[in-house]
Design an enzyme around this catalytic site. Structure first.
Site, PDB file in Angstrom:
ATOM      1  N   THR A 195       0.880  -1.171   0.000  1.00 45.20           N
ATOM      2  CA  THR A 195       0.000   0.000   0.000  1.00 45.20           C
ATOM      3  C   THR A 195       0.914   1.217   0.000  1.00 45.20           C
ATOM      4  OG1 THR A 195       0.030   0.097   2.383  1.00 45.20           O
ATOM      5  CG2 THR A 195      -1.813  -1.057   1.405  1.00 45.20           C
ATOM      6  N   ARG A 238     -13.246  -7.966  -3.546  1.00 48.68           N
ATOM      7  CA  ARG A 238     -12.542  -8.074  -2.255  1.00 48.68           C
ATOM      8  C   ARG A 238     -12.103  -6.667  -1.799  1.00 48.68           C
ATOM      9  NH1 ARG A 238      -7.103  -6.541  -0.390  1.00 48.68           N
ATOM     10  NH2 ARG A 238      -6.607  -7.884   1.346  1.00 48.68           N
ATOM     11  N   GLY A 254      -9.819  -4.682   1.117  1.00 48.97           N
ATOM     12  CA  GLY A 254      -8.813  -4.875   2.159  1.00 48.97           C
ATOM     13  C   GLY A 254      -8.983  -3.894   3.303  1.00 48.97           C
ATOM     14  N   THR A 305       0.189  -1.101   6.346  1.00 49.07           N
ATOM     15  CA  THR A 305       0.406  -1.872   5.123  1.00 49.07           C
ATOM     16  C   THR A 305       0.566  -3.330   5.521  1.00 49.07           C
ATOM     17  OG1 THR A 305       1.901  -2.233   3.251  1.00 49.07           O
ATOM     18  CG2 THR A 305       2.894  -1.346   5.252  1.00 49.07           C
ATOM     19  N   GLY A 317      -4.313  -7.448   4.486  1.00 50.59           N
ATOM     20  CA  GLY A 317      -5.501  -6.701   4.883  1.00 50.59           C
ATOM     21  C   GLY A 317      -6.524  -7.455   5.697  1.00 50.59           C
TER      22      GLY A 317
HETATM   23  N1  GLY Z   1      -3.165  -3.849   2.968  1.00 48.83           N
HETATM   24  C1  GLY Z   1      -3.660  -3.835   1.663  1.00 48.83           C
HETATM   25  C2  GLY Z   1      -4.642  -4.865   1.402  1.00 48.83           C
HETATM   26  O1  GLY Z   1      -4.596  -5.931   2.003  1.00 48.83           O
HETATM   27  O2  GLY Z   1      -5.489  -4.649   0.562  1.00 48.83           O
END
Ligand code: GLY
Length: 365
Positions: A222, A250, A252, A273, A276
């Site tokens: 991210t 999906r 996150g 980050t 997720g």
């Molecule tokens: N941390 C980013 C995601 O899992 O979408």
């Protein structure tokens, strides 16, 4: 009660109250004001985004974008307009979104179906206003759409077509979905699809249940920023393409307030980050702030406890940047992540300091 007994009780009570006073100070000390650090901007370009070793040229390119993001954001802090911390967070993240090097905006990873579905959120710490978008495919800078949701809608989170129509209505930059196509991310998807076609060991299916692809190859990167302005207001923002080979639809942690992003002037600003699904389940960003606010932990202690403790034990790779209202900040990523692109700039020297992979930040980390 004789005089000797009474003197002993008074002495014991004095020692106890002195100890309580000292204990309270010791807990508060890490969050004490730091007058030299009035303006602060900390950014990350995601964990696990790069191979273990990169050429000096690749390192230079990554650092140049991180430095540009810091300079662009810091200029907004220096302008000192109302909402400067939000301006800084948005400006810094837009630079990272416009680069193909990071998993957000232009560099977003692909879904299983070969599309790009982008997520972002932003929050300010004074009134705890927040905005977010999820699953957008035509919005050039999702962080600006998130800010527009916060400032120009009665809602916090808009998804998919509704978010895109909102962005069009508010004249944000709109692009054709092909804008997000890059060869590198496409190749990553093809590799993930090939791996998925092979039978996987049952253990990896049990870990989080997202899919059968090896976690390190899924690309959880991210980008994010946290800022403190001259008014003492905190802000945080996060933006991402999500994970390579994610299912369509999906969402996150990045657009989920309390999971990937959180800001509270009485505690801290956080951008996360990592994997997720775990960050949502563990409400990571809010958990870190709650430890600062209610348990009076330092930002470092709170972030380390969550990211290197609970999350890592659960098997989740990840990291976070955390900034307190006194200007103290901390950058952390756990052993499972192994690396994170990151940087900061403060009013102490007004210079951008950046690092990639597991190399140390020049100072203050
Ligand atoms: N941390 C980013 C995601 O899992 O979408």
């Amino acid at each position: 009660m004789d005089l000797r007994k009474r003197s002993l009780i008074v002495a014991a009570a004095s020692i106890l109250s002195l100890a309580a006073w000292m204990f309270g100070r010791a807990e508060q000390a890490p969050n004490a004001p730091n007058p030299a650090r009035k303006l602060v901007l900390v950014i990350h370009g995601g964990e696990g985004d790069l191979p273990e070793k990169v050429s000096p040229e690749v390192e230079k390119q990554h650092k140049a974008v991180l430095e540009q993001a810091l300079r662009r954001g810091y200029a907004r802090l220096k302008e000192g307009k109302k909402g400067a911390s939000l301006d800084a967070v948005e400006a810094a993240i837009r630079v990272l979104e416009d680069s193909p090097l990071f998993n957000a905006g232009k560099g977003a990873v692909f879904t299983h179906e070969g599309r790009n579905e982008l997520d972002a959120s932003i929050m300010e710490g004074k009134d705890k206003k927040a905005g977010a978008v999820a699953g957008v495919s035509i919005v050039k800078n999702p962080i600006s759409a998130a800010r527009a949701v916060m400032e120009r809608s009665p809602h916090v989170l808009l998804v998919g077509r509704g978010a895109e129509l909102f962005a069009i209505k508010h004249k944000l930059d709109i692009v054709h979905p092909d804008y997000f196509w890059t060869q590198e991310r496409w190749d990553e998807l093809q590799e993930a699809l090939k791996k998925e076609a092979k039978p996987s060991p049952p253990a990896s299916k049990e870990r989080g249940g997202a899919d059968a692809v090896e976690p390190r190859k899924r690309h959880f990167g991210t980008v994010g920023a946290v800022a403190l302005d001259g008014e003492g207001n905190l802000a945080a923002g996060t933006s991402t393409g999500g994970m390579t080979n994610k299912w369509s639809g999906r969402v996150g942690d990045s657009p989920i307030i309390g999971a990937g992003t959180y800001a509270d002037n009485e505690a801290c600003a956080v951008s996360c980050t990592g994997w997720g699904e775990y960050f949502i389940r563990f409400a990571v960003a809010h958990d870190i702030c709650a430890r600062v606010k209610y348990a009076r932990r330092s930002v470092k202690d709170a972030a380390d406890t969550v990211v290197n403790g609970e999350l890592q034990r659960a098997g989740a790779e990840g990291g976070a940047i955390v900034l307190g209202p006194n200007g103290d900040f901390h950058v952390v990523y756990n052993r499972l992540a192994g690396q994170m692109s990151r940087g900061f700039i403060t009013s102490e020297d007004a210079l951008p300091h950046v690092a990639i992979l597991d190399k140390p930040l020049p100072k203050n980390d």
